[in-house]
Design a protein around this motif. Structure first.
Motif, PDB file in Angstrom:
ATOM      1  N   GLU A 138       0.579  -1.412  -0.015  1.00 13.74           N
ATOM      2  CA  GLU A 138       0.355   0.291   0.435  1.00 13.74           C
ATOM      3  C   GLU A 138       0.946   1.304   0.152  1.00 13.74           C
ATOM      4  OE1 GLU A 138      -2.419  -0.496   3.279  1.00 13.74           O
ATOM      5  OE2 GLU A 138      -4.000  -1.361   2.237  1.00 13.74           O
ATOM      6  N   ALA A 139       0.040   1.951  -0.643  1.00 18.81           N
ATOM      7  CA  ALA A 139       1.109   3.483  -0.397  1.00 18.81           C
ATOM      8  C   ALA A 139       1.797   4.018   0.892  1.00 18.81           C
ATOM      9  CB  ALA A 139       0.081   4.506  -1.434  1.00 18.81           C
ATOM     10  N   ILE A 140       0.647   3.943   1.592  1.00 18.81           N
ATOM     11  CA  ILE A 140       0.699   4.372   3.315  1.00 18.81           C
ATOM     12  C   ILE A 140       2.202   4.020   4.090  1.00 18.81           C
ATOM     13  CG2 ILE A 140      -0.380   2.633   4.413  1.00 18.81           C
ATOM     14  CD1 ILE A 140      -1.417   5.484   6.229  1.00 18.81           C
ATOM     15  N   ASN A 141       2.784   2.967   3.257  1.00 17.51           N
ATOM     16  CA  ASN A 141       3.874   2.329   4.142  1.00 17.51           C
ATOM     17  C   ASN A 141       4.942   2.540   2.905  1.00 17.51           C
ATOM     18  OD1 ASN A 141       2.094   1.201   5.310  1.00 17.51           O
ATOM     19  ND2 ASN A 141       1.506  -1.113   4.388  1.00 17.51           N
ATOM     20  N   LEU A 142       5.087   3.273   1.906  1.00 20.97           N
ATOM     21  CA  LEU A 142       6.296   3.476   1.116  1.00 20.97           C
ATOM     22  C   LEU A 142       6.898   4.398   1.715  1.00 20.97           C
ATOM     23  CD1 LEU A 142       4.298   3.336  -2.901  1.00 20.97           C
ATOM     24  CD2 LEU A 142       5.689   2.213  -1.837  1.00 20.97           C
ATOM     25  N   LYS A 143       8.457   3.698   1.872  1.00 21.24           N
ATOM     26  CA  LYS A 143       9.355   5.060   2.264  1.00 21.24           C
ATOM     27  C   LYS A 143      10.014   5.233   1.187  1.00 21.24           C
ATOM     28  CE  LYS A 143       7.523   4.122   6.331  1.00 21.24           C
ATOM     29  NZ  LYS A 143       6.448   4.233   5.947  1.00 21.24           N
ATOM     30  N   ALA A 144      11.424   6.570   2.008  1.00 24.25           N
ATOM     31  CA  ALA A 144      12.242   6.526   0.736  1.00 24.25           C
ATOM     32  C   ALA A 144      13.135   5.584   0.503  1.00 24.25           C
ATOM     33  CB  ALA A 144      13.402   7.728   0.985  1.00 24.25           C
ATOM     34  N   GLY A 145      13.582   5.631  -0.982  1.00 22.59           N
ATOM     35  CA  GLY A 145      14.673   4.755  -0.809  1.00 22.59           C
ATOM     36  C   GLY A 145      14.088   3.328  -1.763  1.00 22.59           C
ATOM     37  N   MET A 146      12.739   2.730  -1.154  1.00 23.36           N
ATOM     38  CA  MET A 146      11.859   1.952  -1.537  1.00 23.36           C
ATOM     39  C   MET A 146      12.003   2.093  -3.661  1.00 23.36           C
ATOM     40  SD  MET A 146       8.998   0.962   1.073  1.00 23.36           S
ATOM     41  CE  MET A 146       8.736  -0.891   0.615  1.00 23.36           C
ATOM     42  N   THR A 147      11.797   0.857  -4.085  1.00 18.40           N
ATOM     43  CA  THR A 147      10.856   0.722  -5.351  1.00 18.40           C
ATOM     44  C   THR A 147      10.245  -0.059  -5.732  1.00 18.40           C
ATOM     45  OG1 THR A 147      14.035   0.802  -5.887  1.00 18.40           O
ATOM     46  CG2 THR A 147      12.378   0.173  -7.929  1.00 18.40           C
ATOM     47  N   PHE A 148       9.080   0.370  -6.629  1.00 21.77           N
ATOM     48  CA  PHE A 148       7.820  -0.835  -7.401  1.00 21.77           C
ATOM     49  C   PHE A 148       8.195  -0.179  -8.547  1.00 21.77           C
ATOM     50  CE2 PHE A 148       6.802   3.692  -6.154  1.00 21.77           C
ATOM     51  CZ  PHE A 148       5.681   3.785  -7.144  1.00 21.77           C
ATOM     52  N   GLU A 149       7.548  -1.729  -8.929  1.00 18.36           N
ATOM     53  CA  GLU A 149       6.357  -1.404 -10.835  1.00 18.36           C
ATOM     54  C   GLU A 149       5.319  -0.860 -10.398  1.00 18.36           C
ATOM     55  OE1 GLU A 149       8.096  -4.792 -13.653  1.00 18.36           O
ATOM     56  OE2 GLU A 149       7.564  -5.420 -10.964  1.00 18.36           O
ATOM     57  N   GLN A 150       4.719   0.067 -11.430  1.00 11.86           N
ATOM     58  CA  GLN A 150       3.237   1.164 -12.151  1.00 11.86           C
ATOM     59  C   GLN A 150       3.889   0.911 -13.348  1.00 11.86           C
ATOM     60  OE1 GLN A 150       2.375   4.065 -10.478  1.00 11.86           O
ATOM     61  NE2 GLN A 150       0.907   3.323  -9.226  1.00 11.86           N
ATOM     62  N   ASN A 151       2.484   0.835 -14.067  1.00 18.79           N
ATOM     63  CA  ASN A 151       2.470   0.571 -15.554  1.00 18.79           C
ATOM     64  C   ASN A 151       3.928   0.776 -16.527  1.00 18.79           C
ATOM     65  OD1 ASN A 151      -0.412   1.548 -14.791  1.00 18.79           O
ATOM     66  ND2 ASN A 151       0.804   3.638 -14.304  1.00 18.79           N
ATOM     67  N   GLY A 152       3.990  -0.365 -16.317  1.00 18.19           N
ATOM     68  CA  GLY A 152       6.250  -0.901 -16.538  1.00 18.19           C
ATOM     69  C   GLY A 152       6.894  -0.536 -16.431  1.00 18.19           C
ATOM     70  N   LYS A 153       6.892   1.147 -15.684  1.00 15.10           N
ATOM     71  CA  LYS A 153       7.916   1.513 -15.324  1.00 15.10           C
ATOM     72  C   LYS A 153       8.712   0.881 -13.954  1.00 15.10           C
ATOM     73  CE  LYS A 153       6.229   5.494 -17.739  1.00 15.10           C
ATOM     74  NZ  LYS A 153       5.645   6.901 -17.227  1.00 15.10           N
ATOM     75  N   LEU A 154       9.619   1.529 -13.779  1.00 17.12           N
ATOM     76  CA  LEU A 154      10.468   0.890 -12.381  1.00 17.12           C
ATOM     77  C   LEU A 154      10.713   2.241 -11.736  1.00 17.12           C
ATOM     78  CD1 LEU A 154      11.473  -1.305 -11.350  1.00 17.12           C
ATOM     79  CD2 LEU A 154      13.733  -0.868 -12.077  1.00 17.12           C
ATOM     80  N   ILE A 155      10.182   2.785 -10.337  1.00 21.02           N
ATOM     81  CA  ILE A 155      10.626   4.079  -9.950  1.00 21.02           C
ATOM     82  C   ILE A 155      10.905   3.551  -8.324  1.00 21.02           C
ATOM     83  CG2 ILE A 155       8.216   5.644  -8.494  1.00 21.02           C
ATOM     84  CD1 ILE A 155       8.058   5.435 -11.826  1.00 21.02           C
ATOM     85  N   LYS A 156      10.871   4.464  -7.845  1.00 22.08           N
ATOM     86  CA  LYS A 156      12.554   4.707  -6.546  1.00 22.08           C
ATOM     87  C   LYS A 156      11.681   5.601  -5.888  1.00 22.08           C
ATOM     88  CE  LYS A 156      17.234   4.857  -4.660  1.00 22.08           C
ATOM     89  NZ  LYS A 156      17.441   4.129  -5.161  1.00 22.08           N
ATOM     90  N   VAL A 157      11.162   6.078  -4.605  1.00 23.35           N
ATOM     91  CA  VAL A 157      10.740   6.389  -4.223  1.00 23.35           C
ATOM     92  C   VAL A 157      11.888   7.254  -3.168  1.00 23.35           C
ATOM     93  CG1 VAL A 157       9.200   7.503  -1.979  1.00 23.35           C
ATOM     94  CG2 VAL A 157       8.401   5.383  -3.498  1.00 23.35           C
ATOM     95  N   LEU A 158      11.483   9.099  -4.267  1.00 23.77           N
ATOM     96  CA  LEU A 158      12.873   9.636  -3.384  1.00 23.77           C
ATOM     97  C   LEU A 158      12.168  10.405  -2.170  1.00 23.77           C
ATOM     98  CD1 LEU A 158      13.675  11.891  -6.637  1.00 23.77           C
ATOM     99  CD2 LEU A 158      14.808   9.407  -5.518  1.00 23.77           C
ATOM    100  N   SER A 159      10.811  10.742  -2.032  1.00 26.44           N
ATOM    101  CA  SER A 159      10.306  10.982  -0.401  1.00 26.44           C
ATOM    102  C   SER A 159       8.802  11.298  -1.082  1.00 26.44           C
ATOM    103  CB  SER A 159      10.765  12.635  -0.450  1.00 26.44           C
ATOM    104  OG  SER A 159      10.023  13.267  -1.223  1.00 26.44           O
TER     105      SER A 159
END
Length: 192
Positions: free
Chosen positions: A3-24
């Motif tokens: 869930e988005a509420i559990n995403l923290k800076a430095g984590m990586t996830f996939e969405q719509n074929g993109k590889l996304i890193k959370v900066l903040s």
């Protein structure tokens, strides 16, 4: 899924074929309505940075990123060359992909190469690096640590704010997460 509420800076996830890193990631409660997550996201493949809001319960596919110990060898043209410390295999990473990290790197520095499946997606720097002050204003006699500070250009081109008593040629500990001066590097400056 996470869930988005559990995403923290430095984590990586996939969405719509993109590889996304959370900066903040921050919780935000607007005056009216439900809480949302405000995030600064970095597309690891395209290099684009975007700000996005997500509902806390929105789910994304967490990407498992592996790392390998490597050494930064040199930059040639628009690629940086790294060597795997176990296999001695060399990897080329476009400097555009790691332009922020390049400000902290010197040749022969140890880093970690980040992998998603077999794809090289970036590097992870140590939390602190030691860099020499290449240029700064002259030190001010009687300056204290509590002073407002001055700008210093490090040997890699990185500009940080340092205390007024810092001189050219000193080696400093620089925090790579915040891009800030941490302290004088004692093991090198004892010789001065």
């Amino acid at each position: 899924m996470i869930e988005a509420i559990n995403l923290k800076a430095g984590m990586t996830f996939e969405q719509n074929g993109k590889l996304i890193k959370v900066l903040s990631a921050e919780h935000h409660k607007p005056g009216k309505g439900n809480t949302v997550m405000r995030m600064k996201l970095y597309d690891l493949r395209s290099g684009a940075t975007v700000e996005k809001t997500m509902r806390p319960e929105e789910k994304v596919e967490q990407a498992i990123v592996d790392t390998k110990d490597a050494q930064y060898l040199y930059t040639q043209g628009d690629v940086a060359v790294f060597m795997d410390m176990e296999t001695y295999e060399q990897y080329e990473i476009p400097t555009a992909t790691i332009q922020n990290e390049m400000k902290y790197m010197l040749e022969n520095m140890n880093v970690k190469i980040d992998y998603f499946n077999s794809e090289v997606i970036g590097i992870t720097l140590p939390n602190t690096v030691q860099l020499k002050v290449a240029e700064t204003e002259p030190s001010i006699k009687g300056a204290t640590v509590a002073g407002s500070g001055k700008s210093a250009t490090m040997e890699t081109g990185l500009v940080v704010t340092v205390p007024d008593f810092i001189k050219e040629g000193e080696v400093l500990d620089i925090n790579t997460q915040k891009g800030t001066y941490q302290s004088r590097a004692s093991k090198y400056n004892d010789e001065n």
